[in-house]
Write a protein that holds these residues in place. Structure first.
Motif, PDB file in Angstrom:
ATOM      1  N   THR A 311      -4.206  14.567  29.838  1.00 44.04           N
ATOM      2  CA  THR A 311      -4.163  15.097  28.475  1.00 44.04           C
ATOM      3  C   THR A 311      -2.823  14.766  27.821  1.00 44.04           C
ATOM      4  OG1 THR A 311      -5.630  16.889  29.132  1.00 44.04           O
ATOM      5  CG2 THR A 311      -4.405  17.209  27.081  1.00 44.04           C
ATOM      6  N   ASP A 312      -1.748  14.934  28.573  1.00 47.37           N
ATOM      7  CA  ASP A 312      -0.404  14.667  28.077  1.00 47.37           C
ATOM      8  C   ASP A 312      -0.232  13.169  27.734  1.00 47.37           C
ATOM      9  OD1 ASP A 312       2.309  15.602  27.614  1.00 47.37           O
ATOM     10  OD2 ASP A 312       2.851  14.326  29.315  1.00 47.37           O
ATOM     11  N   LEU A 313      -0.710  12.316  28.618  1.00 46.10           N
ATOM     12  CA  LEU A 313      -0.619  10.867  28.386  1.00 46.10           C
ATOM     13  C   LEU A 313      -1.450  10.470  27.161  1.00 46.10           C
ATOM     14  CD1 LEU A 313       0.289   8.029  29.265  1.00 46.10           C
ATOM     15  CD2 LEU A 313      -1.588   8.008  30.932  1.00 46.10           C
ATOM     16  N   PHE A 314      -2.624  11.064  27.036  1.00 48.84           N
ATOM     17  CA  PHE A 314      -3.494  10.784  25.889  1.00 48.84           C
ATOM     18  C   PHE A 314      -2.813  11.209  24.585  1.00 48.84           C
ATOM     19  CE2 PHE A 314      -7.062  12.495  23.176  1.00 48.84           C
ATOM     20  CZ  PHE A 314      -7.441  11.260  22.657  1.00 48.84           C
ATOM     21  N   GLN A 315      -2.129  12.348  24.612  1.00 50.92           N
ATOM     22  CA  GLN A 315      -1.442  12.827  23.402  1.00 50.92           C
ATOM     23  C   GLN A 315      -0.300  11.881  23.007  1.00 50.92           C
ATOM     24  OE1 GLN A 315      -0.670  16.884  24.488  1.00 50.92           O
ATOM     25  NE2 GLN A 315      -2.674  17.596  23.760  1.00 50.92           N
ATOM     26  N   LYS A 316       0.359  11.300  24.014  1.00 51.99           N
ATOM     27  CA  LYS A 316       1.404  10.313  23.719  1.00 51.99           C
ATOM     28  C   LYS A 316       0.786   9.100  23.015  1.00 51.99           C
ATOM     29  CE  LYS A 316       4.732  11.506  27.287  1.00 51.99           C
ATOM     30  NZ  LYS A 316       4.723  11.727  28.735  1.00 51.99           N
ATOM     31  N   ALA A 317      -0.380   8.686  23.507  1.00 52.03           N
ATOM     32  CA  ALA A 317      -1.068   7.548  22.888  1.00 52.03           C
ATOM     33  C   ALA A 317      -1.493   7.888  21.455  1.00 52.03           C
ATOM     34  CB  ALA A 317      -2.276   7.149  23.739  1.00 52.03           C
ATOM     35  N   GLN A 318      -1.950   9.106  21.257  1.00 51.73           N
ATOM     36  CA  GLN A 318      -2.350   9.530  19.901  1.00 51.73           C
ATOM     37  C   GLN A 318      -1.161   9.471  18.937  1.00 51.73           C
ATOM     38  OE1 GLN A 318      -4.201  13.402  20.873  1.00 51.73           O
ATOM     39  NE2 GLN A 318      -6.016  12.628  19.811  1.00 51.73           N
ATOM     40  N   ALA A 319       0.012   9.908  19.429  1.00 51.91           N
ATOM     41  CA  ALA A 319       1.215   9.907  18.583  1.00 51.91           C
ATOM     42  C   ALA A 319       1.581   8.467  18.191  1.00 51.91           C
ATOM     43  CB  ALA A 319       2.367  10.579  19.317  1.00 51.91           C
ATOM     44  N   ILE A 320       1.432   7.538  19.128  1.00 51.08           N
ATOM     45  CA  ILE A 320       1.721   6.127  18.838  1.00 51.08           C
ATOM     46  C   ILE A 320       0.754   5.600  17.781  1.00 51.08           C
ATOM     47  CG2 ILE A 320       1.586   3.781  19.810  1.00 51.08           C
ATOM     48  CD1 ILE A 320       2.664   5.004  22.464  1.00 51.08           C
ATOM     49  N   TYR A 321      -0.514   5.949  17.924  1.00 44.85           N
ATOM     50  CA  TYR A 321      -1.519   5.460  16.965  1.00 44.85           C
ATOM     51  C   TYR A 321      -1.236   5.980  15.557  1.00 44.85           C
ATOM     52  CZ  TYR A 321      -5.721   2.603  17.613  1.00 44.85           C
ATOM     53  OH  TYR A 321      -6.612   1.564  17.662  1.00 44.85           O
TER      54      TYR A 321
END
Ligand SMILES: [Zn+2]
Length: 388
Positions: A311-321
């Motif tokens: 979940t944490d890694l996915f949220q980092k990816a969302q922030a980049i997007y």
């Protein structure tokens, strides 16, 4: 033109046209899983490209008729940080037989769609990861963590010769990024069902179907009954599917069949159900009299469950997007397995489906969307650059 503007002009950019040219070079090399020679031509290509980037390479010869495993690592001192790094997984094999690029899957562009064998699953993803690293290098940027790329030769048949290597690599890394196909509409994968494979063999007794029918014990009848029992274990509400996908049996129309066997594909959403179903399969008993039933198999890929680390890694990816004004989503639990199942099951935060958007995996309609190349490459480059 001012000096500043001049510098801007020469600033390396993520060029979708250039990415597509690179992808087309990869799909021109057809690489069916079972053709080690063809897969190794693809490995040669990727090996050369990563050598040119200055990465440390290790190529492990293939076995059991499969191609070689290729590992490419950023050299010591290349990243600003030390310790466990990022593992990038991609497979270089495809499900398509040789010659598809001249037949049903001609390499071509139609509007936003680009077609070709393995373009979506998953040569675009592998190439995007390569291009992302090259983009950072061209900009003179470093990653915070060391990066290891692992290219697999036989993912499409369940990674039988590379599973141990993937798991060993995963244990030495902090994150796993899996470049499997992206999902329609800016989606990535954060969970996958586990995959089990079982073979059931029934042994009965052959007899003349006309003269001594009563002496025969039909293995086909036994398997037919087992099929009904197995298919009834499918439970959509609990996310369990059982598919009897292959059947073999009998020796002649006038002989009671002495042998029959089936191959079953099982999908389960959790480790608990994986254990429960494996136990159920391995303890199946014959239904008919005087027939033998042999059950072999087990879980081929463990379930990949979305935990706190994922979940944490996915949220980092969302922030980049969001940096490029786009919203990244994840798909609900998918039934398709990948090598991401191995890394996630070991507790390594794993983000999958990072490749190009498109559709038609494993089909003659296989295609990627050109418009997804730039954002997906940006996402991969920034993940490599910023994960720490
Ligand atoms: Zn794939």
């Amino acid at each position: 033109m001012t000096m500043a503007a001049e510098r801007m002009k020469n600033e390396p950019r993520i060029e979708p046209k250039e990415i597509l040219e690179g992808i087309v070079e990869w799909i021109e090399i057809e690489s069916p899983s079972h053709d080690a020679k063809a897969v190794n031509v693809m490995v040669d290509k990727v090996e050369g490209q990563f050598r040119d980037l200055g990465l440390d390479l290790e190529r492990t010869p293939g076995r059991d008729g499969f191609g070689d495993i290729l590992e490419a690592k950023t050299p010591a001192g290349w990243s600003t940080g030390q310790g466990k790094g990022i593992l990038v997984l991609a497979h270089l094999d495809t499900v398509h037989p040789l010659g598809m690029k001249e037949k049903e899957l001609k390499i071509r562009r139609e509007g936003d769609s680009v077609f070709g064998p393995g373009i979506y699953d998953m040569k675009s993803g592998g190439y995007i990861a390569y291009y992302a690293l090259r983009h950072l290098i061209r900009q003179g940027k470093k990653t915070r963590l060391p990066v290891t790329f692992l290219f697999i030769p036989e993912e499409e048949v369940g990674s039988p010769t590379s599973r141990a290597r993937i798991e060993e690599a995963a244990k030495g890394h902090k994150y796993a990024l899996v470049m499997e196909p992206g999902r329609d509409g800016d989606k990535v994968v954060t969970s996958r069902k586990g995959v089990g494979r079982f073979t059931l063999t029934a042994r009965g007794r052959a007899a003349h179907a006309g003269v001594r029918h009563e002496d025969g014990r039909s293995a086909i009848l036994e398997i037919a009954r087992q099929i009904v029992r197995i298919e009834e274990k499918t439970d959509y509400a609990r996310g369990i599917t059982c598919n009897v996908g292959l059947i073999r049996g009998g020796s002649g129309v006038n002989v009671t069949p002495a042998e029959c066997s089936i191959d079953v594909d099982l999908r389960v959403p959790s480790m608990q159900l994986a254990e429960e179903m494996t136990h159920w399969f391995l303890n199946l008993e014959p239904i008919g009299k005087e027939v033998e039933l042999i059950v072999e198999g087990g879980m081929n890929r463990p379930p990949y469950q979305k935990d706190a680390g994922i979940t944490d890694l996915f949220q980092k990816a969302q922030a980049i997007y969001r940096e490029i004004g786009k919203e990244l989503n994840d798909v609900p639990l998918t039934g398709g397995g990948s090598d991401g199942n191995f890394t996630a099951a070991l507790g390594i935060p794993t983000l999958d489906g990072l490749g190009a958007d498109g559709k038609g995996a494993h089909a003659v309609t296989e295609q990627i969307y050109y418009s997804s190349l730039e954002p997906r490459t940006y996402l991969c480059a920034r993940l490599l650059e910023t994960l720490e």
